[in-house]
Write an enzyme that holds these catalytic residues in place. Structure first.
Site, PDB file in Angstrom:
ATOM      1  N   GLY A   1       4.067   4.377  12.564  1.00  0.00           N
ATOM      2  CA  GLY A   1       4.540   2.994  12.531  1.00  0.00           C
ATOM      3  C   GLY A   1       5.847   2.860  11.775  1.00  0.00           C
TER       4      GLY A   1
ATOM      5  N   LYS B   1      -1.520 -12.718  -6.561  1.00  0.00           N
ATOM      6  CA  LYS B   1      -1.739 -12.692  -5.118  1.00  0.00           C
ATOM      7  C   LYS B   1      -2.262 -14.059  -4.709  1.00  0.00           C
ATOM      8  CE  LYS B   1      -1.695  -9.483  -1.847  1.00  0.00           C
ATOM      9  NZ  LYS B   1      -0.848  -8.327  -1.650  1.00  0.00           N
TER      10      LYS B   1
HETATM   11  P1  NAD Z   1       2.479  -0.124  10.838  1.00  0.00           P
HETATM   12  O1  NAD Z   1       1.419  -1.033  11.335  1.00  0.00           O
HETATM   13  O2  NAD Z   1       3.865  -0.276  11.340  1.00  0.00           O
HETATM   14  O3  NAD Z   1       2.046   1.402  11.151  1.00  0.00           O
HETATM   15  C1  NAD Z   1       0.746   1.881  11.035  1.00  0.00           C
HETATM   16  C2  NAD Z   1       0.541   2.850  12.182  1.00  0.00           C
HETATM   17  O4  NAD Z   1      -0.672   3.548  11.999  1.00  0.00           O
HETATM   18  C3  NAD Z   1       0.460   2.167  13.552  1.00  0.00           C
HETATM   19  O5  NAD Z   1       1.401   2.733  14.428  1.00  0.00           O
HETATM   20  C4  NAD Z   1      -0.961   2.435  13.998  1.00  0.00           C
HETATM   21  O6  NAD Z   1      -1.093   2.575  15.397  1.00  0.00           O
HETATM   22  C5  NAD Z   1      -1.281   3.727  13.262  1.00  0.00           C
HETATM   23  N1  NAD Z   1      -2.694   4.012  13.083  1.00  0.00           N
HETATM   24  C6  NAD Z   1      -3.697   3.158  12.803  1.00  0.00           C
HETATM   25  N2  NAD Z   1      -4.857   3.822  12.687  1.00  0.00           N
HETATM   26  C7  NAD Z   1      -4.570   5.137  12.870  1.00  0.00           C
HETATM   27  C8  NAD Z   1      -5.354   6.321  12.863  1.00  0.00           C
HETATM   28  N3  NAD Z   1      -6.666   6.295  12.635  1.00  0.00           N
HETATM   29  N4  NAD Z   1      -4.726   7.498  13.105  1.00  0.00           N
HETATM   30  C9  NAD Z   1      -3.402   7.545  13.342  1.00  0.00           C
HETATM   31  N5  NAD Z   1      -2.619   6.445  13.366  1.00  0.00           N
HETATM   32  C10 NAD Z   1      -3.198   5.264  13.134  1.00  0.00           C
HETATM   33  O7  NAD Z   1       2.406  -0.197   9.258  1.00  0.00           O
HETATM   34  P2  NAD Z   1       3.520   0.248   8.201  1.00  0.00           P
HETATM   35  O8  NAD Z   1       4.284  -0.931   7.810  1.00  0.00           O
HETATM   36  O9  NAD Z   1       4.206   1.464   8.691  1.00  0.00           O
HETATM   37  O10 NAD Z   1       2.597   0.623   6.962  1.00  0.00           O
HETATM   38  C11 NAD Z   1       1.840   1.821   6.958  1.00  0.00           C
HETATM   39  C12 NAD Z   1       0.941   1.862   5.725  1.00  0.00           C
HETATM   40  O11 NAD Z   1       1.739   1.787   4.549  1.00  0.00           O
HETATM   41  C13 NAD Z   1      -0.050   0.692   5.629  1.00  0.00           C
HETATM   42  O12 NAD Z   1      -1.208   1.148   5.002  1.00  0.00           O
HETATM   43  C14 NAD Z   1       0.674  -0.291   4.700  1.00  0.00           C
HETATM   44  O13 NAD Z   1      -0.235  -1.117   4.016  1.00  0.00           O
HETATM   45  C15 NAD Z   1       1.349   0.674   3.745  1.00  0.00           C
HETATM   46  N6  NAD Z   1       2.554   0.117   3.107  1.00  0.00           N
HETATM   47  C16 NAD Z   1       3.588  -0.321   3.865  1.00  0.00           C
HETATM   48  C17 NAD Z   1       4.735  -0.828   3.259  1.00  0.00           C
HETATM   49  C18 NAD Z   1       5.898  -1.285   4.078  1.00  0.00           C
HETATM   50  O14 NAD Z   1       6.991  -1.419   3.544  1.00  0.00           O
HETATM   51  N7  NAD Z   1       5.743  -1.532   5.366  1.00  0.00           N
HETATM   52  C19 NAD Z   1       4.820  -0.886   1.859  1.00  0.00           C
HETATM   53  C20 NAD Z   1       3.761  -0.397   1.083  1.00  0.00           C
HETATM   54  C21 NAD Z   1       2.622   0.102   1.729  1.00  0.00           C
END
Ligand code: NAD
Length: 366
Positions: free
Chosen positions: A182, A80
């Site tokens: 999201g 990282k």
């Molecule tokens: P994103 O930011 O698009 O979506 C996250 C959503 O969660 C947002 O819409 C936000 O408004 C909502 N949110 C935040 N706090 C909240 C709460 N207390 N209650 C309800 N909703 C809430 O992120 P993403 O890319 O969809 O990723 C989601 C999770 O998955 C994150 O933890 C990320 O680290 C993990 N992740 C994502 C990926 C990827 O490919 N994008 C890969 C591995 C892990």
């Protein structure tokens, strides 16, 4: 002395600091373990409160990548990087290019990718100085948005859990409560709708959840209600640290299977879930689709191949569940053991075949 103590604790290979006065770049790369292959991990751009906080973060995150890559069956190690500063005010093309030159000096031992505070466009800038970077946009030959592949992997991990708990791979008729609406959550809801699962969804921005309600017939609940809704599967897809004692007590599900990173508030949370008879799919195992997607760029990105590999998360989750059962340990401990055993096997193979040969590592799923 403190640094070497920290490195010894979890057997880190390298911790490298780099500064470039002309651009104001201060960056740190941590390489945890390269037994399986070069260390791949995101570049986080963050205003740390102290250098120590930056070092702590980069070390912790690098080690996490070793485990994630190992369980995902990738021949990659864990690393990282962090760039210290406020990305909104500090980030310039020159600074990113200086970072790229720094990464290039590591000759591929570390491969950078997008993370908090950096974007796919930033990877394009870094790419001008080094080929050791992935996570580029599709129109630059990269893998683009990882969330559809992450969601696809989560879906398959979920099926491994339903097989263990409900003796079926079919999600039809099961209720899945998704926290967050999201990128990953929306794609997961799309997949679940195709499987005829009943979907309950929430988001702190109701408009985002509304999209899943309109497009997939999901039901909306207020954010705080998501823990206590009656469902078969709870899928955390928003924040980390949500599985604390208070929220765990409220759960009415049989399975937790979602994409969010670092879902457990503490190590004991996993044991608490087990005591309550809830099967927990360890986050770094089930959400590895994003890493699988970005790693595919190293071979020349192919979306179908990335999806195909992400589907194998089913096998990884199934294997974790089996180890947990056989060794009478929580699933999060079983996941760590699975990761460590694959690395140990590779080390052994290296010892037998000689240090200069590439590690011979059979895919864990064969
Ligand atoms: P994103 O930011 O698009 O979506 C996250 C959503 O969660 C947002 O819409 C936000 O408004 C909502 N949110 C935040 N706090 C909240 C709460 N207390 N209650 C309800 N909703 C809430 O992120 P993403 O890319 O969809 O990723 C989601 C999770 O998955 C994150 O933890 C990320 O680290 C993990 N992740 C994502 C990926 C990827 O490919 N994008 C890969 C591995 C892990």
């Amino acid at each position: 002395m403190i640094i070497f103590q920290r490195m010894e604790e979890f057997d880190y290979e390298e911790l490298i600091c780099f500064q470039d006065r002309a651009t104001g770049l201060q960056a740190i790369v941590a390489i945890h373990n390269t037994t399986l292959g070069p260390a791949l991990g995101g570049c986080r751009f963050w205003q740390y409160t102290s250098e120590r906080a930056g070092i702590d973060d980069v070390l912790r995150l690098a080690r996490g990548m070793t485990y994630k890559a190992s369980v995902a069956g990738l021949n990659l190690g864990g690393g990282k990087s962090v760039i210290i500063g406020n990305p909104k005010t500090h980030k310039t093309d020159d600074l990113l290019r200086a970072f790229g030159r720094f990464v290039n000096t590591l000759k591929g031992r570390y491969i950078a990718a997008e993370d908090v505070g950096t974007s796919t466009d930033d990877m394009v800038t870094i790419r001008k100085e080094t080929r050791y970077v992935v996570g580029l946009p599709l129109d630059h030959g990269g893998s683009g948005d990882p969330s559809p592949v992450t969601a696809y992997g989560v879906l398959h991990g979920m099926k491994a859990c339903t097989k263990a708990v409900f003796k079926t791979n079919h999600l039809s008729g099961l209720t899945v409560a998704i926290q967050g609406a999201g990128h990953v959550a929306y794609n997961l809801a799309k997949n679940l709708a195709k499987e005829n699962a009943r979907i309950i969804i929430t988001d702190i921005y109701k408009k985002k959840a509304q999209r899943a309600v309109d497009d997939f017939g999901a039901e909306y609940v207020e954010p705080d209600k998501i823990y206590s809704v009656k469902c078969d599967i709870f899928a955390p897809c928003a924040l980390g640290g949500i599985l604390d004692d208070k929220n765990i007590r409220r759960l009415k599900c049989k399975i937790i299977a979602g994409a969010a990173n670092n879902q457990l508030k503490s190590d004991r949370s996993c044991g608490r879930l087990e005591q309550m008879g809830i099967l927990y799919a360890p986050d770094y195992v089930i959400n590895a689709g994003g890493l699988i997607n970005v790693a595919d760029e190293l071979k020349g990105y192919n979306h179908s191949r990335a999806l195909h590999k992400a589907a194998r998360i089913y096998n990884a989750v199934a294997r974790v569940i089996r180890i947990a059962k056989e060794e009478k340990i929580p699933t999060c401990v079983a996941a760590d053991r699975l990761a460590e055993r694959r690395i140990e096997r590779a080390k052994l193979a290296r010892t037998i075949h000689g240090a200069r040969r590439k590690p011979v590592v059979r895919q864990i799923y064969t």
